[in-house]
Design a protein around this motif. Structure first.
Motif, PDB file in Angstrom:
ATOM      1  N   PHE A  48       0.837  -1.203   0.000  1.00 27.39           N
ATOM      2  CA  PHE A  48       0.000   0.000   0.000  1.00 27.39           C
ATOM      3  C   PHE A  48       0.872   1.253   0.000  1.00 27.39           C
ATOM      4  N   GLN A  49       1.798   1.293   0.934  1.00 28.01           N
ATOM      5  CA  GLN A  49       2.595   2.493   1.136  1.00 28.01           C
ATOM      6  C   GLN A  49       3.540   2.767  -0.027  1.00 28.01           C
ATOM      7  N   THR A  51       3.093   2.396  -3.197  1.00 28.50           N
ATOM      8  CA  THR A  51       2.474   2.693  -4.490  1.00 28.50           C
ATOM      9  C   THR A  51       2.490   4.199  -4.725  1.00 28.50           C
ATOM     10  N   GLY A  76      -3.481   1.391  -2.547  1.00 29.36           N
ATOM     11  CA  GLY A  76      -2.422   2.389  -2.457  1.00 29.36           C
ATOM     12  C   GLY A  76      -2.468   3.380  -3.599  1.00 29.36           C
ATOM     13  N   TYR A  79      -5.137   5.921  -2.891  1.00 29.38           N
ATOM     14  CA  TYR A  79      -4.646   6.837  -1.860  1.00 29.38           C
ATOM     15  C   TYR A  79      -3.672   7.846  -2.456  1.00 29.38           C
ATOM     16  N   ALA A  80      -2.724   7.347  -3.236  1.00 33.39           N
ATOM     17  CA  ALA A  80      -1.692   8.229  -3.783  1.00 33.39           C
ATOM     18  C   ALA A  80      -2.289   9.262  -4.737  1.00 33.39           C
TER      19      ALA A  80
END
Lengths: 323, 460
Positions: A48-49, A51, A76, A79-80
């Protein structure tokens, strides 16, 4: 400088996963299960982090990954993109819609929570957040995006949870339910419930029961916790199985099963009825009656009846709360 | 004898709550630290859409502070017509030019709560066309069109100006002296006045995409008429030149403390702040104006009030052209009343971090920010702050039973009014300075023939 910081973040995650893998080989029994779950959490978070908002590249990368990893990369990506102030791509693949929206919602929720922390009135912040979700989401997904508020609040600013909960109580049961569902999902990932001593999932369950101030909140927190536990542990059904056996007398079994079923439906929507899902449902439990009642039967029924309706109507947001 | 369990129940509950609070505190602090460490570079290859963590901190605030600014704007629109305020006082004097100005205190509904606010309003004559009697109607319309183009396209590009400097010729050419601070040779420093705007980011109206203005277009502020149709908002940085705040604790003849409020301030402009009205009233040919909401800096500095530190603030500058072509400019500034002026922290952990940042010349900031977040959550000293300015004011009045305020003007209100006077003078200078630029160009509607420094936004 940012590349150095990124490398500094990735390195410990990689080292943690390798260490966990080594320990798993040396351990057995319940300790093994807790460490295995930790490994899955770390991997999910790392995907997730890590991406970025490079849509084309990340969608291509997701397509090349196994279904479980793909799920976290898509979340991710959502989110990004939102963190970069960019909308979700037009014409996004149907299968990617749910995780993209939950990721997008989480980015909006983080901002809303930080605004409340800086002094913005909770009700105003929540209303603005809801409007942003409705504006940015496809029809049928806004509620899935909104659910991220509870997760963001519980992980980043737990002290604000009561205040946000009170603000939501005045805005209707639907939003309040989603908030607590997200909180339950967040309880699976908070630091004090991550480290594998003293059964972290049991601690999460205890908090899901105690932290919400009312029945609606408790039911949804349990469902959210179950949702997260199921998706993260899907490749290792023995983790969920052991948890269910330890808590055979769960006071709200239908709420917990709702979360399991919702996660199964999301998985089926993203990856289809694949080998991982079949293996999960067909898991041979030491308590087969319990597994059948809490996991397999409700999941099979939902896959037969509810999944076609979801694929037809697109109301995936209905999976993110219990009323 | 009471049941032992009953005796210990309150203690057990208290311990449970402490444990829960501690656990939640750890959850939040660690999560924020991890989030800060892992904050991703969102640059997409081939585009300019990557933002640093500092930029995202500002961008994340736009919606909130724009909303607060619009609340203030709505309050001003409602309050300005009847002109009724909780307290209104005279502010500033001008001579030789007809002008109207006053300061005010009031309360406004901002961000869902009642916020004590203060502000100033000033109106001054700007210009009128000089033409033969027979051509006055045409001249008035020409004036309207010229003002419209000047205000909406060029004003924010030319709102900073350089004061003319007198100098005596020296044996050593200016700038070539090697004496440093010991040298008395004239320097080439420009004394700037007014407001220097730079446009940094925008949000497109259609797609909602947020982007960065190219470096070479930073000072060429967009035509304000593009805000709304093309841009949902633009984010600017402004430096108010020569904005020093002076405190004289021992009276006008005593020593003074000069606080140079030179910090850059971030602003956001949306369609609601742009005025582009033809014939808004029977006596007006047009009303054209700019405005913006202030965004509070995400990182706390020494100053707790002033540019970059408002909880909510707006500025509007409107030009009105009447049927004779006479142009007047009305300026209003509204902001929250300060709760603190200075922000001296008593947290030794914070001092340590600031010292480290200072020693590293700021390069350690990205790495230290998560550490700061963690310490902010757990440091027992994090809430200990001290405002030496207001503490002095309050102490002086406490010890004198209020005489300091009544007889010596040592009061919070006096400081606020001095701030408003400073702001008033800054705007007066900005508009007065712009007059030279306004008169320099024959035809503001002939964009192709505008001077380069107007088109690119660099004043001379």
């Amino acid at each position: 400088m940012s590349e150095i910081v990124q490398a500094m973040v990735r390195l410990p995650w990689e080292m943690s996963r390798v260490s966990v893998g080594a320990l798993l080989a040396a351990m057995g029994g319940e300790g093994l299960l807790s460490w295995r779950e930790l490994g899955e959490k770390l991997r999910a978070f790392e995907l997730f982090q890590g991406t970025t908002a490079a849509t084309e590249e990340e969608l291509a990368r997701a397509a090349s990954l196994d279904p479980w990893s793909r799920l976290w990369v898509l979340e991710g990506l959502g989110y990004a993109l939102r963190a970069a102030g960019r909308p979700l791509p037009q014409g996004l693949p149907e299968a990617a819609a749910v995780p993209l929206h939950t990721g997008m919602g989480l980015a909006l929720a983080v901002r809303a929570v930080e605004e409340v922390e800086r002094g913005r009135a909770p009700r105003e912040a929540v209303q603005t957040f809801a409007a942003l979700c409705a504006d940015a989401a496809r029809p049928g997904f806004a509620g899935a995006a909104f659910e991220g508020l509870g997760l963001a609040a519980r992980t980043l600013r737990p002290a604000l949870v009561p205040e946000l909960g009170r603000a939501l109580d005045g805005l209707g049961a639907d939003l309040a339910a989603r908030f607590w569902h997200g909180l339950g999902r967040g309880l699976f990932f908070v630091p004090t419930n991550v480290f594998p001593w003293g059964s972290p999932s049991d601690r999460a369950l205890d908090k899901a029961r105690r932290e919400p101030p009312h029945d609606l909140g408790r039911r949804n927190a349990l469902a959210g916790l179950a949702w997260a536990m199921t998706l993260v542990d899907l490749r290792h059904p023995e983790l969920l199985d052991q948890f269910l056996q330890r808590h055979a007398d769960l006071p709200e079994p239908d709420a917990f099963s709702h979360g399991i079923v919702s996660a199964v439906l999301v998985w089926a929507g993203v990856s289809g009825r694949d080998a991982i899902l079949d293996r999960f449902l067909a898991h041979r439990s030491e308590a087969p009656g319990l597994w059948l009642a809490r996991v397999r039967r409700p999941s099979e029924e939902a896959l037969a009846v509810r999944l076609p309706a979801l694929l037809r109507d697109g109301r995936w947001e209905d999976l993110f709360r219990i009323l | 004898m009471a049941d032992r369990a009953d005796l210990f129940a309150p203690l057990t509950r208290a311990l449970d709550e402490m444990g829960r609070d501690l656990g939640q505190g750890i959850d939040g602090a660690v999560s924020r630290t991890v989030q800060g460490l892992g904050r991703r570079d969102t640059a997409q290859p081939g585009t300019t859409a990557g933002f640093t963590a500092d930029e995202r901190q500002i961008l994340d605030r736009v919606d909130e502070y724009l909303s607060r600014g619009l609340d203030l704007d709505r309050w001003w629109r409602a309050a300005s017509s009847p002109g009724a305020f909780e307290d209104r006082f005279e502010l500033g004097r001008t001579f030789n030019e007809p002008a109207r100005s006053f300061g005010f205190y009031d309360t406004a509904q901002v961000a869902g709560r009642r916020m004590p606010i203060m502000g100033n309003f000033q109106e001054m004559f700007y210009d009128f066309p000089k033409s033969p009697r027979a051509d006055r109607a045409a001249a008035a319309l020409w004036m309207r069109d010229q003002i419209r183009e000047f205000v909406l396209r060029s004003f924010m590009r030319v709102s900073d100006f350089r004061e003319p400097e007198g100098y005596a010729e020296a044996d050593v050419a200016a700038g070539r002296s090697r004496g440093g601070a010991l040298s008395w040779c004239p320097r080439e420093d420009a004394a700037r006045k007014g407001f220097g705007f730079q446009q940094l980011f925008y949000k497109l109206a259609g797609t909602g995409e947020i982007g960065r203005f190219p470096e070479d277009r930073r000072f060429a502020i967009v035509d304000q008429r593009e805000i709304g149709p093309r841009y949902a908002w633009i984010l600017l940085k402004v430096r108010i030149f020569d904005f020093n705040f002076t405190i004289r604790p021992l009276g006008p003849d005593g020593p003074r403390l000069v606080l140079p409020l030179q910090e850059d301030s971030y602003l956001v402009v949306s369609r609601d702040f742009v005025r582009d009205e033809n014939a808004p009233r029977p006596d007006l040919l047009g009303r054209y104006g700019i405005g913006y909401a202030f965004i509070k800096n995400p990182t706390e500095g020494f100053f707790a009030f002033g540019p970059g530190e408002f909880d909510a603030a707006i500025e509007r500058i409107d030009f009105e052209v009447d049927t004779a072509g006479t142009t007047r400019v009305a300026m209003v500034f509204v902001a929250n009343r300060p709760e603190r002026v200075a922000n001296l922290t008593l947290d030794p952990f914070d001092w340590g971090l600031r010292l480290t940042e200072l020693m590293s010349l700021g390069t350690a900031s990205p790495v230290l920010q998560p550490v700061r977040d963690l310490l902010t959550a757990v440091s027992p000293f994090r809430e200990l702050r001290f405002d030496p300015v207001y503490t002095y004011v309050d102490l002086a009045n406490l010890l004198t039973g209020g005489v300091a305020a009544r007889e010596l003007c040592i009061s919070r209100e006096q400081l606020e009014k001095e701030f408003l006077v400073k702001h008033f003078m800054q705007h007066y200078q900005t508009v007065a300075g712009s007059l030279a630029t306004w008169r320099l160009v024959k035809d503001w509607s002939d964009e192709a023939n505008l001077p380069d420094w107007v088109r690119h936004g660099r004043s001379f």
